[in-house]
Design an enzyme around this catalytic site. Structure first.
Site, PDB file in Angstrom:
ATOM      1  CG  HIS A   4      -2.062   0.249  -7.328  1.00  0.00           C
ATOM      2  ND1 HIS A   4      -2.533   1.081  -6.349  1.00  0.00           N
ATOM      3  CD2 HIS A   4      -2.284  -1.020  -6.870  1.00  0.00           C
ATOM      4  CE1 HIS A   4      -3.038   0.370  -5.351  1.00  0.00           C
ATOM      5  NE2 HIS A   4      -2.885  -0.905  -5.653  1.00  0.00           N
TER       6      HIS A   4
ATOM      7  CD  GLU B 116      -1.519   4.268  -6.016  1.00  0.00           C
ATOM      8  OE1 GLU B 116      -2.595   3.845  -6.505  1.00  0.00           O
ATOM      9  OE2 GLU B 116      -0.711   3.540  -5.428  1.00  0.00           O
TER      10      GLU B 116
ATOM     11  NE  ARG C 133      -3.675  -0.399   0.014  1.00  0.00           N
ATOM     12  CZ  ARG C 133      -4.474  -0.375  -1.041  1.00  0.00           C
ATOM     13  NH1 ARG C 133      -4.367  -1.304  -1.985  1.00  0.00           N
ATOM     14  NH2 ARG C 133      -5.366   0.589  -1.172  1.00  0.00           N
TER      15      ARG C 133
END
Length: 536
Positions: A287, A268, A239
Site C-alpha cells: 500500500h 491489510e 482499493r
C-alpha cells in the site's frame, strides 16, 4: 463567513499528520489543535465530546460509536483518498462533512500503478531475486513490451487519467470504462471509451482506479477474469476488495493471467495464509501509492486547508457527502452563496411552509444544480430547524419535513450569464418568485427579482423588503421613521411596475430593527408589508 467565526474550535488529530498540515492548523486563529496520534481509541472517545473536527488517516475507524461520541463534530477529514474507514451514512445523518485529499497523491499513485505494470511486464522482482541468489536467468526471464499493446483503464478520474497519459507516452493504445465520463473528456485524453464486456477481452493489461463501495466489492471476479485475454496483466493500486483475491490467485496458477501487480489488499497487512502469497508472477507492494515525501506533504497540507475552510468559512465544497460531482467542486462557491441568500430571502417573505421549491439555473456551468439546491435548502431552513444544518444534510432534512426541492436547468435570463431563480407556492393562492445573478468576472451576487419586480441589490447585512402602494410620501415616511429609530440607510432601491399601482423597495440598513419599529413600518399609510432579512 461562517456563523462560528470568532469562536474557538477544537480539532483532534487522531493519526500522524506531517508538520505541513499541523503547522497550517496551529497557525490559524480560532482553532486549537489536540494531537492524539500517539494515543488509543479509548482516549480518543474521551476527547471527542465538544470537538468540532477530527482528522484521521487509515488507522482510525470512524464508526457510528466514534461519531456519536463527537457530539459537536462538524467535519471529519481523511488525510488521503480512501474513506472506507469512515461511516459516511452515519456522518451524513448527523450533518458531519467528510473530507479527503483527492488530488494530493494523484501523481504518486499513478506512478506506482505504472511501476507495477512495468515490473510485472518485465518480471523485475524475479530478475532481482535470481541475481541475489547467484543466478543468471537471462533467457528464462523474458517479458513483454508495452509499446503497441492495449491498456484497459477502469475509472478515468484523476489517477486513471494520469495513468492513461503515461501509457500513451509508452506507445500504448488506451481504452477505458467509466460511465461518468463524457466522450469529449475521453477524446481530450486520447482514450477510447468502451463497456466492460468490450474492454476486458480487448486489453493486454488492465488497471483499476475506482473507489471501493458495497456495490463494486469483488468488481473483478472469476467471471471478469475469465473474460480477459489469456496472458493479460492485472494491476490494482486503487482499493483492496475490488479484486476477488482467490480468483486472481487461481488465474495466475493456471496461467490464464500472465502476471499481476497489487498495492492494495482486502485485508491489510496481507494475511500469512493468503493464496496470493503462493501465486506466481505477482508483484507486491505494501500500500505504497501515496508513500512519497511529496505526496505526504501535499496530503497533509490539503486536508488541513480543507478542514480549516469548512470550520471557519462554512466552505463544504470539498465534502464527499455533499451533492457535488467530482469535477464541479472548484469554483462553485459563488453560486452556492447566491443560492443560500435566495433561500433565506424566500423563507423571509412568508412564514407558511411550502411543499415544493423549484430551483432553476441558467448559466454555463454543468453539474451545479446539486450543490445549488442544497445551498437553497440551507438558506430556507436555517431559521426553521435546529442545527446542525449544512449542505451535507439540508436536502435530507428538507425531505423529512415534506419539502420537495426540484431542480431545472434553463437558459440564461436576459443579460445574466449565471442566473438562479426560486419559485414556491405558499398556500393555495400565493406564489413567491425570487431571482439572483452573479455579475461580472468577480461573480458578485445580486438579487435581481422579487415577484414581478426587477430589483438590483447586494445580499449583504440587514435588508428591508417593502411592498407598498405607488403613491407620494411613502419613501419619505419610511426614511423618517428609520431616522427616528437611528437606523442608518446604506442603500434604498425602488422598483415600480409599469402601469401598475404597486412599488417594491429594498432598503439596506446598518443594524437590525427591533420588533416595534418593524410594526411601525408596517402601519405606515401606503405600506402593505415589510420583511426584515439578514444576510451574511
Amino acid at each position: 463567513m461562517s456563523e462560528t467565526a470568532g469562536v474557538i474550535q477544537r480539532l483532534i488529530v487522531a493519526d500522524p499528520l506531517l508538520p505541513e498540515g499541523l503547522e497550517t492548523l496551529r497557525a490559524t486563529p480560532g482553532i486549537v489543535v489536540e494531537d492524539l496520534s500517539e494515543g488509543d481509541r479509548e482516549g480518543l472517545l474521551r476527547a471527542l465530546p465538544g470537538a468540532s473536527a477530527l482528522i484521521v488517516r487509515s488507522r482510525t475507524k470512524v464508526d457510528a460509536d466514534l461519531i456519536r461520541a463527537g457530539d459537536a463534530l462538524r467535519v471529519v477529514g481523511r488525510a488521503g483518498v480512501g474513506v472506507d474507514n469512515i461511516d459516511i451514512p452515519e456522518a451524513t445523518r448527523r450533518g458531519i462533512a467528510v473530507l479527503n485529499a483527492p488530488a494530493a497523491n494523484t501523481q504518486s499513485t499513478a506512478e506506482l500503478a505504472f511501476a507495477l505494470l512495468l515490473a510485472a511486464a518485465r518480471r523485475l522482482p524475479e530478475a532481482d531475486a535470481s541475481i541475489r541468489d547467484g543466478e543468471w536467468r537471462r533467457k528464462e526471464l523474458r517479458g513483454i513490451q508495452l509499446s503497441g499493446k492495449t491498456l484497459g483503464v477502469i475509472g478515468l478520474g484523476r489517477i486513471g487519467a494520469e495513468v492513461a497519459w503515461r501509457a500513451r507516452a509508452f506507445g500504448m493504445r488506451v481504452i477505458a470504462h467509466d460511465p461518468f465520463v463524457i466522450a469529449e473528456r475521453a477524446s481530450d485524453l486520447g482514450v477510447e471509451l468502451a463497456d466492460l464486456g468490450t474492454l476486458l477481452p480487448a486489453c493486454h493489461a488492465l488497471t483499476l482506479h475506482v473507489p471501493l463501495s458495497a456495490e463494486n466489492r469483488g468488481f473483478i471476479g472469476r467471471k471478469e477474469i475469465a473474460a480477459m485475454r489469456r496472458g493479460a496483466i492485472l494491476i490494482n493500486a486503487a482499493r483492496g476488495g475490488l479484486v476477488d483475491e482467490a480468483a486472481l490467485a487461481e488465474a495466475l496458477v493456471s496461467g490464464h493471467l500472465g502476471a499481476a501487480g497489487l498495492d492494495v489488499f482486502e485485508t491489510e497487512p496481507l494475511p500469512a495464509d493468503s493464496p496470493l502469497r503462493q501465486a506466481p508472477q505477482l508483484v507486491f507492494s505494501p500500500h505504497l501509492g501515496a508513500s512519497t515525501f511529496e505526496a505526504q506533504r501535499q496530503v497533509s497540507r490539503q486536508i488541513a486547508v480543507s478542514v480549516r475552510d469548512a470550520l471557519l468559512k462554512g466552505d463544504f465544497s470539498a465534502a464527499l457527502n455533499a451533492p457535488f460531482e467530482a469535477e464541479d467542486r472548484d469554483g462553485a462557491g459563488p453560486i452556492m452563496y447566491l443560492g443560500r441568500c435566495l433561500g433565506r430571502l424566500l423563507a423571509g417573505l412568508d412564514d407558511a411552509p411550502p411543499r415544493r421549491i423549484e430551483v432553476r439555473y441558467g448559466g454555463p456551468r454543468d453539474g451545479v444544480l446539486g450543490p445549488l439546491a442544497a445551498s437553497v435548502a440551507v438558506g430556507f431552513l436555517e431559521r426553521r430547524v435546529d442545527p446542525p444544518l449544512n449542505v451535507v444534510n439540508a436536502l435530507s432534512i428538507a425531505s423529512e419535513r415534506g419539502l420537495e426541492i426540484t431542480r431545472l436547468r434553463t437558459q440564461a435570463e436576459g443579460d445574466y450569464t449565471n442566473y438562479v431563480e426560486l419559485s414556491a407556492a405558499f398556500g393555495r393562492n400565493k406564489r413567491e418568485v425570487v431571482g439572483g445573478a452573479l455579475m461580472g468576472t468577480a461573480m458578485d451576487p445580486r438579487i435581481v427579482r422579487v415577484g414581478t419586480f426587477r430589483v438590483d441589490t447586494v445580499p449583504v447585512g440587514i435588508c428591508l423588503f417593502i411592498r407598498n402602494r405607488d403613491q407620494p410620501g411613502v419613501i419619505g415616511a419610511v426614511g423618517t421613521l428609520l431616522g427616528e429609530a437611528n437606523a442608518n440607510i446604506a442603500e434604498y432601491h425602488l422598483a415600480r411596475r409599469r402601469g401598475g399601482r404597486r412599488s417594491f423597495g429594498v432598503v439596506r440598513i446598518d443594524g437590525e430593527l427591533p420588533p416595534e419599529v418593524l410594526r411601525a413600518l408596517n402601519d405606515l399609510d401606503g405600506v402593505d408589508e415589510v420583511q426584515q432579512i439578514q444576510f451574511d
